[in-house]
Design a protein around this motif. Structure first.
Motif, PDB file in Angstrom:
ATOM      1  N   GLU A 264      10.762  32.823  57.446  1.00 42.13           N
ATOM      2  CA  GLU A 264       9.690  32.367  56.559  1.00 42.13           C
ATOM      3  C   GLU A 264       9.789  33.065  55.205  1.00 42.13           C
ATOM      4  O   GLU A 264       9.997  34.279  55.139  1.00 42.13           O
ATOM      5  CB  GLU A 264       8.334  32.654  57.211  1.00 42.13           C
ATOM      6  CG  GLU A 264       7.138  32.186  56.410  1.00 42.13           C
ATOM      7  CD  GLU A 264       5.824  32.430  57.124  1.00 42.13           C
ATOM      8  OE1 GLU A 264       4.779  32.426  56.464  1.00 42.13           O
ATOM      9  OE2 GLU A 264       5.855  32.641  58.362  1.00 42.13           O
ATOM     10  N   CYS A 265       9.630  32.306  54.126  1.00 43.71           N
ATOM     11  CA  CYS A 265       9.709  32.879  52.777  1.00 43.71           C
ATOM     12  C   CYS A 265       8.474  33.725  52.511  1.00 43.71           C
ATOM     13  O   CYS A 265       7.340  33.247  52.621  1.00 43.71           O
ATOM     14  CB  CYS A 265       9.821  31.771  51.736  1.00 43.71           C
ATOM     15  SG  CYS A 265       9.962  32.384  50.041  1.00 43.71           S
ATOM     16  N   ILE A 266       8.697  34.993  52.153  1.00 42.25           N
ATOM     17  CA  ILE A 266       7.579  35.907  51.932  1.00 42.25           C
ATOM     18  C   ILE A 266       7.468  36.365  50.479  1.00 42.25           C
ATOM     19  O   ILE A 266       6.465  36.975  50.091  1.00 42.25           O
ATOM     20  CB  ILE A 266       7.703  37.146  52.842  1.00 42.25           C
ATOM     21  CG1 ILE A 266       9.021  37.895  52.559  1.00 42.25           C
ATOM     22  CG2 ILE A 266       7.601  36.755  54.313  1.00 42.25           C
ATOM     23  CD1 ILE A 266       9.151  39.216  53.308  1.00 42.25           C
ATOM     24  N   GLY A 267       8.505  36.120  49.653  1.00 42.73           N
ATOM     25  CA  GLY A 267       8.461  36.551  48.259  1.00 42.73           C
ATOM     26  C   GLY A 267       9.701  36.133  47.503  1.00 42.73           C
ATOM     27  O   GLY A 267      10.512  35.339  48.002  1.00 42.73           O
ATOM     28  N   ARG A 268       9.834  36.679  46.268  1.00 40.50           N
ATOM     29  CA  ARG A 268      10.957  36.342  45.396  1.00 40.50           C
ATOM     30  C   ARG A 268      11.598  37.615  44.844  1.00 40.50           C
ATOM     31  O   ARG A 268      10.920  38.630  44.637  1.00 40.50           O
ATOM     32  CB  ARG A 268      10.478  35.489  44.224  1.00 40.50           C
ATOM     33  CG  ARG A 268       9.754  34.208  44.625  1.00 40.50           C
ATOM     34  CD  ARG A 268      10.724  33.139  45.059  1.00 40.50           C
ATOM     35  NE  ARG A 268      10.037  31.969  45.642  1.00 40.50           N
ATOM     36  CZ  ARG A 268      10.627  30.836  45.952  1.00 40.50           C
ATOM     37  NH1 ARG A 268      11.922  30.691  45.753  1.00 40.50           N
ATOM     38  NH2 ARG A 268       9.936  29.845  46.476  1.00 40.50           N
ATOM     39  N   VAL A 269      12.922  37.537  44.649  1.00 37.34           N
ATOM     40  CA  VAL A 269      13.665  38.675  44.105  1.00 37.34           C
ATOM     41  C   VAL A 269      13.187  38.965  42.690  1.00 37.34           C
ATOM     42  O   VAL A 269      12.940  38.067  41.879  1.00 37.34           O
ATOM     43  CB  VAL A 269      15.177  38.371  44.109  1.00 37.34           C
ATOM     44  CG1 VAL A 269      15.942  39.445  43.325  1.00 37.34           C
ATOM     45  CG2 VAL A 269      15.695  38.288  45.537  1.00 37.34           C
ATOM     46  N   GLY A 270      13.053  40.272  42.401  1.00 32.52           N
ATOM     47  CA  GLY A 270      12.623  40.691  41.064  1.00 32.52           C
ATOM     48  C   GLY A 270      13.364  41.936  40.608  1.00 32.52           C
ATOM     49  O   GLY A 270      14.410  42.301  41.167  1.00 32.52           O
ATOM     50  N   ASN A 271      12.776  42.612  39.619  1.00 28.80           N
ATOM     51  CA  ASN A 271      13.400  43.801  39.023  1.00 28.80           C
ATOM     52  C   ASN A 271      12.331  44.836  38.708  1.00 28.80           C
ATOM     53  O   ASN A 271      12.376  45.509  37.679  1.00 28.80           O
ATOM     54  CB  ASN A 271      14.170  43.402  37.757  1.00 28.80           C
ATOM     55  CG  ASN A 271      15.071  44.512  37.253  1.00 28.80           C
ATOM     56  OD1 ASN A 271      15.562  45.322  38.023  1.00 28.80           O
ATOM     57  ND2 ASN A 271      15.268  44.577  35.928  1.00 28.80           N
ATOM     58  N   THR A 272      11.325  44.963  39.617  1.00 32.73           N
ATOM     59  CA  THR A 272      10.206  45.872  39.384  1.00 32.73           C
ATOM     60  C   THR A 272      10.516  47.249  39.946  1.00 32.73           C
ATOM     61  O   THR A 272      11.391  47.408  40.804  1.00 32.73           O
ATOM     62  CB  THR A 272       8.931  45.317  40.045  1.00 32.73           C
ATOM     63  OG1 THR A 272       9.160  45.142  41.446  1.00 32.73           O
ATOM     64  CG2 THR A 272       8.558  43.969  39.445  1.00 32.73           C
ATOM     65  N   GLY A 273       9.775  48.275  39.473  1.00 31.33           N
ATOM     66  CA  GLY A 273       9.977  49.639  39.935  1.00 31.33           C
ATOM     67  C   GLY A 273      11.253  50.228  39.353  1.00 31.33           C
ATOM     68  O   GLY A 273      11.736  49.824  38.301  1.00 31.33           O
ATOM     69  N   VAL A 274      11.823  51.215  40.044  1.00 31.91           N
ATOM     70  CA  VAL A 274      13.065  51.857  39.601  1.00 31.91           C
ATOM     71  C   VAL A 274      14.221  50.950  40.030  1.00 31.91           C
ATOM     72  O   VAL A 274      14.693  51.000  41.171  1.00 31.91           O
ATOM     73  CB  VAL A 274      13.214  53.263  40.206  1.00 31.91           C
ATOM     74  CG1 VAL A 274      14.537  53.890  39.755  1.00 31.91           C
ATOM     75  CG2 VAL A 274      12.032  54.143  39.814  1.00 31.91           C
TER      76      VAL A 274
END
Length: 321
Positions: A264-274
């Motif tokens: 099940e899709c729970i989110g999307r790839v990002g570039n947050t945090g370190v």
């Protein structure tokens, strides 16, 4: 001598005198004849029944022969049933219970002794064969009951095992069949910012921003949070000692307490945090300790693909977070 009259010659009178029979003599003669007839009858009857059966005896022998045949059939059927039950018990102990990591049923329990020494006392004096047969049937019934209870237990274990297998993290968290999204693996890696070697507790999957992220096993969303290090991240509690973490997300599609299924899709790839570039940092925690996520991709990869993934991940000396 006239008809039915008897005479004798009397030498004293020199004449024939009629024989006069007394009543008691006549009765005695009759009794003698009757006795002789009775003895002869008994003797003849004895000789006859020594070689031939009476109708009653013949009927009883026929009935006994029928009962003997039925008894032999019952014994054969009981033996067949025992063999089938023994086969089921053997499979239960050495196959099914081995698969589910359950202890085999002790032999003393499987024997299922029949309780009560006076159980068949009322029949014992009448027919020991029937008593013995009933004891065998009773023993078999008890063993079948124990086997049925064992199957009930195995059914529960199977359902439990099915839930367990569905909960274990067993796929890659992004669509990566061709293994093109492989970053740093689990272990000591050079930190991209601090430039020192430190433990990298997960696995990086570099991918374009917005790439779908999937739950790797059934579970309950434990946290949807943000931190300075992980950025936006999701924790899923799978049960059976397993938890997974998905970090540096661009977006989350679940909320705490929500039940999710594997894939099940729970989110999307990002570039947050370190993070030095868009990617997913994925962790598997087992009984509170971080483990190599690559060991839990067995639903996704065959042996050759697994070796390739391990090799590619080992080539990345520097992590992305």
């Amino acid at each position: 001598m006239g008809r039915n009259k008897y005479y004798y010659y009397d030498i004293k009178t020199c004449s024939y005198e009629q024989v006069r029979r007394s009543v008691w003599r006549t009765v005695g003669t009759c009794i003698g004849y009757l006795t002789l007839s009775l003895v002869l009858g008994v003797a003849i009857t004895h000789l006859y029944y020594s070689y031939f059966d009476s109708p009653k005896e013949y009927a009883l022998k026929q009935e006994n022969e029928t009962l003997r045949v039925h008894y032999e059939i019952i014994q054969k059927e009981l033996e067949k049933s025992r063999k089938v039950l023994t086969l089921l018990q053997d499979r239960d102990d050495h196959i099914y219970r081995t698969i589910f990591e359950a202890e085999p049923i002790p032999t003393t329990v499987r024997q299922a002794g029949v309780g009560g020494i006076d159980r068949y006392r009322a029949l014992a004096y009448k027919d020991p064969i029937i008593t013995h047969t009933l004891e065998q049937v009773d023993q078999l019934k008890r063993q079948i009951y124990i086997q049925a209870k064992s199957y009930d237990e195995l059914t529960k274990l199977a359902m439990h095992q099915e839930r367990r297998l569905a909960a274990i993290p067993a796929i890659q968290p992004i669509s990566n069949k061709e293994l093109k999204y492989i970053g740093s693996g689990f272990g000591m890696r050079r930190h991209p910012i601090h430039k020192i070697y430190k433990m990298h507790t997960g696995m990086d999957f570099p991918a374009p921003r917005g790439t779908p992220i999937y739950a790797t096993g059934n579970g309950i969303v434990k946290a949807v949070k943000r931190s300075a290090t992980y950025g936006n991240y999701i924790d899923i509690h799978h049960g059976y000692g397993f938890m997974t973490r998905y970090a540096h997300l661009d977006a989350s599609h679940v909320r705490p307490g929500q039940a999710v299924k594997r894939g099940e899709c729970i989110g999307r790839v990002g570039n947050t945090g370190v993070s030095t570039a868009p990617h997913l940092h994925y962790e598997v925690i087992k009984h509170g300790k971080h483990v190599d996520p690559a060991h839990y991709f067995f639903n996704d990869l065959n042996a050759s693909e697994y070796e390739t993934l391990i090799r590619l991940a080992a080539m990345k000396n520097q992590s992305m977070d």
